[in-house]
Design an enzyme around this catalytic site. Structure first.
Site, mmCIF file in Angstrom:
data_model
loop_
_atom_site.group_PDB
_atom_site.id
_atom_site.type_symbol
_atom_site.label_atom_id
_atom_site.label_comp_id
_atom_site.label_asym_id
_atom_site.label_seq_id
_atom_site.Cartn_x
_atom_site.Cartn_y
_atom_site.Cartn_z
ATOM 1 N N SER A 124 -31.589 34.747 -24.442
ATOM 2 C CA SER A 124 -30.467 35.507 -23.883
ATOM 3 C C SER A 124 -29.702 34.661 -22.890
ATOM 4 O O SER A 124 -30.289 33.794 -22.214
ATOM 5 C CB SER A 124 -31.024 36.741 -23.165
ATOM 6 O OG SER A 124 -30.037 37.344 -22.360
ATOM 7 N N TYR A 148 -37.251 41.314 -17.017
ATOM 8 C CA TYR A 148 -36.816 41.113 -18.401
ATOM 9 C C TYR A 148 -36.310 39.682 -18.594
ATOM 10 O O TYR A 148 -36.714 38.965 -19.515
ATOM 11 C CB TYR A 148 -35.711 42.128 -18.772
ATOM 12 C CG TYR A 148 -34.880 41.676 -19.941
ATOM 13 C CD1 TYR A 148 -35.406 41.706 -21.223
ATOM 14 C CD2 TYR A 148 -33.591 41.176 -19.758
ATOM 15 C CE1 TYR A 148 -34.662 41.243 -22.302
ATOM 16 C CE2 TYR A 148 -32.842 40.719 -20.819
ATOM 17 C CZ TYR A 148 -33.377 40.755 -22.090
ATOM 18 O OH TYR A 148 -32.641 40.286 -23.140
ATOM 19 N N LYS A 152 -37.758 36.090 -20.853
ATOM 20 C CA LYS A 152 -37.023 35.178 -21.743
ATOM 21 C C LYS A 152 -37.187 33.730 -21.266
ATOM 22 O O LYS A 152 -37.418 32.817 -22.068
ATOM 23 C CB LYS A 152 -35.537 35.550 -21.800
ATOM 24 C CG LYS A 152 -35.259 36.914 -22.431
ATOM 25 C CD LYS A 152 -35.614 36.950 -23.906
ATOM 26 C CE LYS A 152 -35.228 38.251 -24.583
ATOM 27 N NZ LYS A 152 -35.818 38.396 -25.921
HETATM 28 N N1 UFG Z 1 -20.231 48.032 -17.496
HETATM 29 C C1 UFG Z 1 -19.438 49.065 -17.049
HETATM 30 N N2 UFG Z 1 -19.825 50.343 -17.337
HETATM 31 C C2 UFG Z 1 -20.952 50.644 -18.035
HETATM 32 C C3 UFG Z 1 -21.770 49.571 -18.492
HETATM 33 C C4 UFG Z 1 -21.373 48.278 -18.199
HETATM 34 O O1 UFG Z 1 -18.413 48.850 -16.414
HETATM 35 O O2 UFG Z 1 -21.249 51.831 -18.251
HETATM 36 C C5 UFG Z 1 -19.794 46.649 -17.272
HETATM 37 C C6 UFG Z 1 -20.778 45.767 -16.540
HETATM 38 O O3 UFG Z 1 -20.605 45.867 -15.150
HETATM 39 C C7 UFG Z 1 -20.445 44.389 -17.116
HETATM 40 C C8 UFG Z 1 -19.993 44.680 -18.530
HETATM 41 O O4 UFG Z 1 -19.627 46.052 -18.547
HETATM 42 O O5 UFG Z 1 -19.360 43.831 -16.419
HETATM 43 C C9 UFG Z 1 -21.068 44.462 -19.579
HETATM 44 O O6 UFG Z 1 -22.236 45.189 -19.217
HETATM 45 P P1 UFG Z 1 -23.424 45.398 -20.259
HETATM 46 O O7 UFG Z 1 -24.470 46.234 -19.589
HETATM 47 O O8 UFG Z 1 -22.890 45.853 -21.563
HETATM 48 O O9 UFG Z 1 -23.939 43.915 -20.510
HETATM 49 P P2 UFG Z 1 -24.541 42.881 -19.460
HETATM 50 O O10 UFG Z 1 -23.669 41.672 -19.552
HETATM 51 O O11 UFG Z 1 -24.799 43.424 -18.125
HETATM 52 O O12 UFG Z 1 -25.982 42.714 -20.108
HETATM 53 C C10 UFG Z 1 -26.225 41.753 -21.027
HETATM 54 C C11 UFG Z 1 -27.410 42.114 -21.909
HETATM 55 C C12 UFG Z 1 -28.694 42.068 -21.147
HETATM 56 C C13 UFG Z 1 -28.790 40.826 -20.345
HETATM 57 C C14 UFG Z 1 -27.590 40.694 -19.450
HETATM 58 C C15 UFG Z 1 -27.581 39.508 -18.546
HETATM 59 O O13 UFG Z 1 -27.251 43.391 -22.459
HETATM 60 O O14 UFG Z 1 -29.751 42.119 -22.077
HETATM 61 O O15 UFG Z 1 -26.455 40.615 -20.295
HETATM 62 O O16 UFG Z 1 -27.169 38.373 -19.248
HETATM 63 F F1 UFG Z 1 -29.901 40.805 -19.570
#
Ligand code: UFG
Length: 336
Positions: A124, A148, A152
């Site tokens: 990841s 988590y 990884k």
């Molecule tokens: N976000 C929102 N509202 C939501 C959910 C997310 O505004 O309801 C925003 C977050 O703040 C972020 C973006 O949307 O800016 C993406 O968020 P996600 O949760 O979809 O994805 P992340 O980048 O946080 O998470 C991903 C993977 C994880 C991993 C993480 C860190 O899903 O498995 O990247 O690399 F750990």
């Protein structure tokens, strides 16, 4: 090749199974169904036009795992299985370390016993330390901010140590950015348990009327529109990346590749694309920043282009359209 997919009925596993079968490989899917459903294998079979082998096996069950290798002539393994919710990992670190690390060690031992030494591992972008500048390159230092992510980082290290000790192993570490979308048939897609944590599954449920509004976690980041920027990649592009990596497991050693598009999209851009896909305005509110989130994360995809011949080609509108088609089918609605 005959390819064993751990976590084979999960989101990325099931799409990769389709890609592999359609390219002429045979697949054996194993899963404990903690975060997926057995009928996903039937859906994969429906898409590819013939049944696929699918077994309920928990990687913590050594005997069950060894039986899989005894009964199938496996050439290589793609290891997707693992617990993956960041927040839950903070609340239940031992469950995450036990499940993800012990399962991987069991798998590697069972592979060793069966003489199978070709592995693609689901890593990841979370392994990149938060202080790295974007775009992320594979040679940047790694670290994590939650259990988590540490699983990884640790599994990558276990695999590097294994290859150092036993140089006939051939291992690919694939660091995914943000996989979204679904198979264009709408027959398989992401099926999160409970209220989704990730942006696109959450937006999909708002579009379906199951959740009231999209929460934008912070609009005061140092990004073009103030909202978080991520590198969203269509799950079918990601599946292709796995096939290309698998087909290059002919040289011993370990290689690491980013699988991303190289382009960042903001939360507001994702919501706008989803609105185009579902054809209506989605209620949206700005909420506080989510703890641990970074302003901007995207890949330098050039190493995967040079080493695997991999380029993601589907854009954000296609990702959202395919996600929406899956969401409608999952809710029993008729589309198209
Ligand atoms: N976000 C929102 N509202 C939501 C959910 C997310 O505004 O309801 C925003 C977050 O703040 C972020 C973006 O949307 O800016 C993406 O968020 P996600 O949760 O979809 O994805 P992340 O980048 O946080 O998470 C991903 C993977 C994880 C991993 C993480 C860190 O899903 O498995 O990247 O690399 F750990």
């Amino acid at each position: 090749m005959v390819v064993l997919l751990t976590g084979g009925t999960g989101f990325i596993g099931s799409h990769t199974a389709v890609e592999l079968v359609q390219a002429g490989h045979e697949v054996v899917l194993i899963d404990n169904y903690v975060n997926s459903h057995p009928d996903v294998a039937d859906r994969v079979g429906h898409i590819v036009g013939r049944p696929v082998t699918s077994l309920q096996i928990d990687l913590l069950d050594r005997a069950g795992l060894e039986a899989v290798f005894a009964q199938h002539r496996i050439d290589g393994v793609i290891h997707f299985a693992g617990l993956k919710a960041v927040g839950e990992s903070v609340a239940r670190p031992l469950a995450y370390y036990h499940n993800n690390l012990t399962a991987t060690i069991n798998l590697l031992e069972a592979m060793t016993a069966a003489g199978v030494k070709k592995l693609v591992f689901s890593s990841s972008a979370t392994v990149y330390r938060a202080d790295n500048p974007v775009p992320y390159r594979e040679d940047y230092p790694v670290g994590a901010t939650n259990p988590y992510g540490w699983t990884k980082v640790m599994i990558e290290q276990i695999l590097r140590d294994l290859v150092a000790a036993e140089p006939d192993w051939s291992v690919m570490l694939l660091r995914y950015f943000n996989p979204i979308g679904a198979h264009p048939s709408g027959v398989i897609g992401e099926d999160p348990n409970g209220i989704p944590n990730n942006l696109v599954p959450f937006v999909a449920q708002v579009a379906a009327g199951r959740l009231p509004r999209v929460r934008v976690f912070g609009d005061d980041y140092d990004t073009p529109d103030g909202t978080g920027v991520r590198d969203y990649i269509h799950v079918m592009d990601l599946a292709l990346g796995h096939r290309l990596a698998l087909e290059r497991l002919d040289r011993p050693g370990v290689e690491t590749y980013n699988l991303g598009t190289g382009a960042g999209s903001s939360v507001r851009q994702v919501v706008a694309a989803y609105q185009r896909a579902c054809g209506r305005e989605l209620p949206t509110v700005v909420a506080p920043r989510r703890a641990g989130d970074l302003p901007s994360v995207y890949a330098d995809p050039s190493k995967a282009a040079a080493g695997l011949g991999f380029r993601a080609r589907r854009g954000l509108d296609e990702m959202c359209a395919d996600s929406w088609r899956w969401q409608c089918r999952a809710d029993g609605w008729t589309v198209d």
